[in-house]
Design an enzyme around this catalytic site. Structure first.
Site, PDB file in Angstrom:
ATOM      1  N   VAL A  54      39.751 -46.538  13.385  1.00 61.05           N
ATOM      2  CA  VAL A  54      40.513 -45.426  12.462  1.00 61.05           C
ATOM      3  C   VAL A  54      40.421 -43.957  12.833  1.00 61.05           C
ATOM      4  O   VAL A  54      40.903 -43.256  12.190  1.00 61.05           O
ATOM      5  CB  VAL A  54      39.827 -45.555  10.837  1.00 61.05           C
ATOM      6  CG1 VAL A  54      40.324 -46.898  10.341  1.00 61.05           C
ATOM      7  CG2 VAL A  54      38.544 -45.166  10.931  1.00 61.05           C
ATOM      8  N   ASN A  80      37.805 -47.947   3.476  1.00 64.34           N
ATOM      9  CA  ASN A  80      36.327 -48.495   3.465  1.00 64.34           C
ATOM     10  C   ASN A  80      35.551 -48.323   4.818  1.00 64.34           C
ATOM     11  O   ASN A  80      34.380 -48.152   4.749  1.00 64.34           O
ATOM     12  CB  ASN A  80      36.163 -49.835   3.148  1.00 64.34           C
ATOM     13  CG  ASN A  80      35.169 -50.571   3.476  1.00 64.34           C
ATOM     14  OD1 ASN A  80      34.050 -50.450   2.408  1.00 64.34           O
ATOM     15  ND2 ASN A  80      34.908 -51.359   4.406  1.00 64.34           N
ATOM     16  N   SER A 132      30.242 -41.924  -1.484  1.00 68.33           N
ATOM     17  CA  SER A 132      29.003 -42.473  -1.821  1.00 68.33           C
ATOM     18  C   SER A 132      28.227 -41.479  -2.554  1.00 68.33           C
ATOM     19  O   SER A 132      28.402 -40.314  -2.781  1.00 68.33           O
ATOM     20  CB  SER A 132      28.190 -42.433  -0.203  1.00 68.33           C
ATOM     21  OG  SER A 132      27.032 -42.698  -0.364  1.00 68.33           O
ATOM     22  N   TYR A 144      26.701 -37.565   6.748  1.00 69.88           N
ATOM     23  CA  TYR A 144      27.167 -38.461   6.111  1.00 69.88           C
ATOM     24  C   TYR A 144      27.585 -38.041   4.552  1.00 69.88           C
ATOM     25  O   TYR A 144      28.682 -38.218   4.072  1.00 69.88           O
ATOM     26  CB  TYR A 144      26.390 -39.844   5.993  1.00 69.88           C
ATOM     27  CG  TYR A 144      26.896 -40.773   5.182  1.00 69.88           C
ATOM     28  CD1 TYR A 144      27.723 -41.936   5.589  1.00 69.88           C
ATOM     29  CD2 TYR A 144      26.112 -41.048   3.998  1.00 69.88           C
ATOM     30  CE1 TYR A 144      27.902 -42.889   4.811  1.00 69.88           C
ATOM     31  CE2 TYR A 144      26.467 -42.245   3.290  1.00 69.88           C
ATOM     32  CZ  TYR A 144      27.421 -43.106   3.856  1.00 69.88           C
ATOM     33  OH  TYR A 144      27.942 -44.293   3.155  1.00 69.88           O
ATOM     34  N   ALA A 145      26.701 -37.159   4.179  1.00 68.83           N
ATOM     35  CA  ALA A 145      26.868 -36.697   2.834  1.00 68.83           C
ATOM     36  C   ALA A 145      28.010 -35.576   2.925  1.00 68.83           C
ATOM     37  O   ALA A 145      28.892 -35.387   1.974  1.00 68.83           O
ATOM     38  CB  ALA A 145      25.491 -35.830   2.455  1.00 68.83           C
ATOM     39  N   ALA A 146      28.341 -34.772   3.756  1.00 73.80           N
ATOM     40  CA  ALA A 146      29.232 -33.896   3.936  1.00 73.80           C
ATOM     41  C   ALA A 146      30.573 -34.695   3.892  1.00 73.80           C
ATOM     42  O   ALA A 146      31.739 -34.386   3.108  1.00 73.80           O
ATOM     43  CB  ALA A 146      29.180 -33.057   5.175  1.00 73.80           C
ATOM     44  N   LYS A 148      31.271 -37.739   2.901  1.00 73.76           N
ATOM     45  CA  LYS A 148      31.545 -38.520   1.689  1.00 73.76           C
ATOM     46  C   LYS A 148      31.858 -37.482   0.525  1.00 73.76           C
ATOM     47  O   LYS A 148      32.657 -37.885  -0.471  1.00 73.76           O
ATOM     48  CB  LYS A 148      30.501 -39.288   1.305  1.00 73.76           C
ATOM     49  CG  LYS A 148      29.909 -40.222   2.254  1.00 73.76           C
ATOM     50  CD  LYS A 148      31.212 -41.270   2.386  1.00 73.76           C
ATOM     51  CE  LYS A 148      30.898 -42.498   3.248  1.00 73.76           C
ATOM     52  NZ  LYS A 148      32.021 -43.448   3.116  1.00 73.76           N
ATOM     53  N   ILE A 177      23.655 -50.332  -1.730  1.00 70.35           N
ATOM     54  CA  ILE A 177      24.400 -51.949  -1.709  1.00 70.35           C
ATOM     55  C   ILE A 177      23.757 -52.471  -0.575  1.00 70.35           C
ATOM     56  O   ILE A 177      23.902 -51.976   0.502  1.00 70.35           O
ATOM     57  CB  ILE A 177      25.847 -51.630  -1.535  1.00 70.35           C
ATOM     58  CG1 ILE A 177      26.490 -50.811  -2.608  1.00 70.35           C
ATOM     59  CG2 ILE A 177      26.738 -53.037  -1.839  1.00 70.35           C
ATOM     60  CD1 ILE A 177      26.279 -51.098  -4.195  1.00 70.35           C
TER      61      ILE A 177
END
Ligand code: NAD
Length: 242
Positions: A54, A80, A132, A144-146, A148, A177
């Site tokens: 992607v 996803n 997330s 990852y936080a930025a 999401k 999860i």
């Protein structure tokens, strides 16, 4: 009735974890589902599996055109595909940053850009992207936080732009999860996956971590008829955790 009978869905990162559970759930509800993933044809037993990274816009556009030709349309997109490369900022390399932003945020942009031309032409469509709980901030996950959190802003904006074309755009923000992704996180801190889950569960009001199927069911709701007036939202799926 979810209204998914006869609909064509694309699930990126659908070869495993939350994506695979979403593929199963959408198929159960009557949709024809294309799995788009790295090595999808080898890794997924789905009938319609397409290999695609992607992060490559040209490859995404080509594969979406192939899916529309093969399956007769494109009604639902579930963004996803995602990765983590956790590190505290002082250890985080530029590659840790670039790769996470590239898959988790640019990948969503690429797939939405490819999908919107079919959805706006037919004046209908549903898009759900995986944000997330980490979007609210999480130690070791600045990249990852930025990404999401970016998905949430991107979703709100796309809902405004695509709403006039009858396209609903939403996000879901899972907490913990149990998947290969969280098992890898446990391994990185030297923890046994089950012990890591037990420790995480202590801080979750429902006192357990989530299952991929519990995210898939919310995605199925958001792309179905019952959520026809829901757009621009991020729905947290986190057992009540803050
Ligand atoms: P996972 O690692 O089990 O699966 C991710 C899938 O994405 C894999 O099949 C992988 O091959 C695919 N993928 C990775 N890079 C890709 C690329 N460049 N092109 C195409 N496909 C690619 O992860 P999961 O736990 O099932 O997570 C699915 C999504 O949910 C991710 O976006 C993740 O960030 C998000 N999420 C997960 C959790 C959790 O606790 N597991 C929590 C919040 C959000």
């Amino acid at each position: 009735m979810s209204g998914l009978t006869g609909k064509v869905a694309v699930v990126t990162g659908g070869a495993q974890g939350i994506g695979a559970a979403t593929v199963r759930r959408l198929e159960e509800e009557g949709a024809t589902v294309a799995v788009v993933d790295l090595d999808a044809r080898k890794r997924s037993d789905a009938v319609h599996a397409y290999d695609c990274d992607v992060t490559d816009l040209a490859a995404v556009e080509e594969v979406f055109a192939r899916i529309v030709a093969d399956l007769g349309g494109l009604d639902i997109l579930v963004n996803n595909a995602g990765i983590t490369r956790d590190n505290l900022l002082f250890k985080m390399s530029k590659d840790d940053w670039d790769s996470v932003l590239s898959v988790n945020l640019s990948g969503v942009f690429h797939c939405c850009k490819a999908a919107q031309k079919y959805m706006t032409a037919q004046r209908s469509g549903k898009i759900v992207s995986l944000s997330s709980r980490s979007a609210l901030g999480n130690r070791g996950q600045a990249n990852y936080a930025a990404a999401k959190a970016g998905i949430q802003a991107f979703t709100a904006t796309l809902a405004i732009e695509l709403g006039p074309f009858n396209v609903n755009v939403n996000a879901v923000a899972p907490g913990y999860i149990a998947t290969a992704m969280t098992a890898a996180t446990a391994a990185r801190v030297g923890a046994d996956p089950e012990e890591h889950q037990r420790t995480a569960a202590e801080r979750i009001p429902l006192h357990r971590v989530g299952r991929p199927e519990e995210v898939a069911s919310v995605i199925a709701f958001l792309v179905g008829d019952d959520a026809s007036y829901v757009s621009g939202q991020t729905l947290y799926i986190n057992g009540g955790a803050r």
